[in-house]
Enzyme design. Structure first.
Site, PDB file in Angstrom:
ATOM      1  N   ASN A  14       0.852  -1.199   0.000  1.00  0.00           N
ATOM      2  CA  ASN A  14       0.000   0.000   0.000  1.00  0.00           C
ATOM      3  C   ASN A  14       0.883   1.242   0.000  1.00  0.00           C
ATOM      4  OD1 ASN A  14      -1.644  -2.232   0.877  1.00  0.00           O
ATOM      5  ND2 ASN A  14      -3.189  -0.728   1.456  1.00  0.00           N
ATOM      6  N   GLU A  64      -2.483   0.377  -4.380  1.00  0.00           N
ATOM      7  CA  GLU A  64      -1.855  -0.846  -3.876  1.00  0.00           C
ATOM      8  C   GLU A  64      -1.210  -1.580  -5.033  1.00  0.00           C
ATOM      9  OE1 GLU A  64      -4.592  -3.392  -1.882  1.00  0.00           O
ATOM     10  OE2 GLU A  64      -5.791  -1.725  -1.150  1.00  0.00           O
TER      11      GLU A  64
HETATM   12  C1  LIG Z   1      -4.964  -6.936  -9.216  1.00  0.00           C
HETATM   13  C2  LIG Z   1      -5.923  -6.343  -8.220  1.00  0.00           C
HETATM   14  C3  LIG Z   1      -7.235  -6.098  -8.591  1.00  0.00           C
HETATM   15  C4  LIG Z   1      -8.150  -5.577  -7.675  1.00  0.00           C
HETATM   16  N1  LIG Z   1      -9.439  -5.354  -8.054  1.00  0.00           N
HETATM   17  C5  LIG Z   1     -10.353  -4.949  -7.137  1.00  0.00           C
HETATM   18  C6  LIG Z   1     -11.735  -4.767  -7.496  1.00  0.00           C
HETATM   19  O1  LIG Z   1     -12.140  -4.885  -8.659  1.00  0.00           O
HETATM   20  N2  LIG Z   1     -12.602  -4.447  -6.502  1.00  0.00           N
HETATM   21  C7  LIG Z   1     -12.214  -4.263  -5.203  1.00  0.00           C
HETATM   22  O2  LIG Z   1     -13.055  -3.990  -4.364  1.00  0.00           O
HETATM   23  N3  LIG Z   1     -10.899  -4.363  -4.842  1.00  0.00           N
HETATM   24  C8  LIG Z   1      -9.969  -4.699  -5.777  1.00  0.00           C
HETATM   25  N4  LIG Z   1      -8.652  -4.813  -5.424  1.00  0.00           N
HETATM   26  C9  LIG Z   1      -8.214  -4.372  -4.095  1.00  0.00           C
HETATM   27  C10 LIG Z   1      -8.361  -5.450  -3.034  1.00  0.00           C
HETATM   28  O3  LIG Z   1      -9.655  -5.365  -2.498  1.00  0.00           O
HETATM   29  C11 LIG Z   1      -7.309  -5.187  -1.956  1.00  0.00           C
HETATM   30  O4  LIG Z   1      -6.032  -5.321  -2.508  1.00  0.00           O
HETATM   31  C12 LIG Z   1      -7.463  -6.146  -0.811  1.00  0.00           C
HETATM   32  O5  LIG Z   1      -8.659  -5.900  -0.142  1.00  0.00           O
HETATM   33  C13 LIG Z   1      -6.308  -6.037   0.181  1.00  0.00           C
HETATM   34  O6  LIG Z   1      -6.304  -4.778   0.763  1.00  0.00           O
HETATM   35  P1  LIG Z   1      -5.328  -4.481   1.995  1.00  0.00           P
HETATM   36  O7  LIG Z   1      -3.919  -4.400   1.452  1.00  0.00           O
HETATM   37  O8  LIG Z   1      -5.792  -3.160   2.559  1.00  0.00           O
HETATM   38  O9  LIG Z   1      -5.470  -5.603   2.965  1.00  0.00           O
HETATM   39  C14 LIG Z   1      -7.722  -5.290  -6.339  1.00  0.00           C
HETATM   40  C15 LIG Z   1      -6.377  -5.507  -5.985  1.00  0.00           C
HETATM   41  C16 LIG Z   1      -5.482  -6.021  -6.896  1.00  0.00           C
HETATM   42  C17 LIG Z   1      -4.050  -6.243  -6.490  1.00  0.00           C
END
Ligand SMILES: Cc1cc2nc3c(=O)[nH]c(=O)nc-3n(C[C@H](O)[C@H](O)[C@H](O)COP(=O)(O)O)c2cc1C
Length: 148
Positions: free
Chosen positions: A32, A89
């Site tokens: 992050n 992130e």
């Molecule tokens: C390749 C990728 C695609 C993602 N796509 C979405 C998405 O379409 N919708 C969403 O709500 N979060 C998406 N995320 C975010 C994730 O929800 C988030 O990385 C996860 O909840 C971990 O968050 P944290 O690091 O705060 O724990 C995506 C993350 C990545 C790495």
């Protein structure tokens, strides 16, 4: 897919801070980025791009200042989790080192898809698996970071 191989759609620079800790159990640990004001963050979405360390930052595994690793970068408020904060992130492909405290730069070169509000975490993981396949294709097309 929107692509801009000779330029950048945006970038985020800043320190890697702790997120909610949800990524790793999903198989997608993310760094992050606490983005500095100088950053140029594009519209919410999932991007392909390049992840590097700021000059002078100590190396983390095979990542050191001046080397760039391919990454998927998520920009948005993680609507699947009703997130309120807009985050940037990076999921660095084939990389397993601790990045907390690093001063990092993520350059966003290709829009893979828009951020979506999924009905379940399983659906989100299926989408992320698709993002990873798209990233693998893009790594063939763009084997290294475009030079500025
Ligand atoms: C390749 C990728 C695609 C993602 N796509 C979405 C998405 O379409 N919708 C969403 O709500 N979060 C998406 N995320 C975010 C994730 O929800 C988030 O990385 C996860 O909840 C971990 O968050 P944290 O690091 O705060 O724990 C995506 C993350 C990545 C790495």
């Amino acid at each position: 897919m929107t692509s801009n191989s000779d330029g950048l759609l945006g970038y985020a620079a800043g320190e890697i801070v702790r997120g909610e800790g949800r990524g790793a159990p999903m198989g997608y640990p993310t760094a992050n980025i606490n983005a500095l004001d100088e950053s140029r963050i594009p519209d919410d979405g999932v991007y392909f791009g390049w992840f590097g360390l700021a000059e002078g930052d100590p190396p983390r595994g095979r990542l050191s200042a001046g080397t760039w690793l391919p990454a998927l970068i998520s920009v948005g408020n993680n609507p699947t989790f009703d997130g309120r904060t807009r985050t940037v992130e990076a999921y660095v492909l084939d990389f397993d080192e601790d990045l907390y405290g690093a001063h990092a730069i993520a350059e966003l070169t290709t829009l893979v898809r828009r951020m979506e509000n999924f009905n379940s975490i399983d659906e989100l993981v299926v989408a992320m698996d698709g993002d990873k396949r798209a990233a693998r294709d893009l790594m063939v097309k763009y084997p290294s970071r475009p030079q500025s």
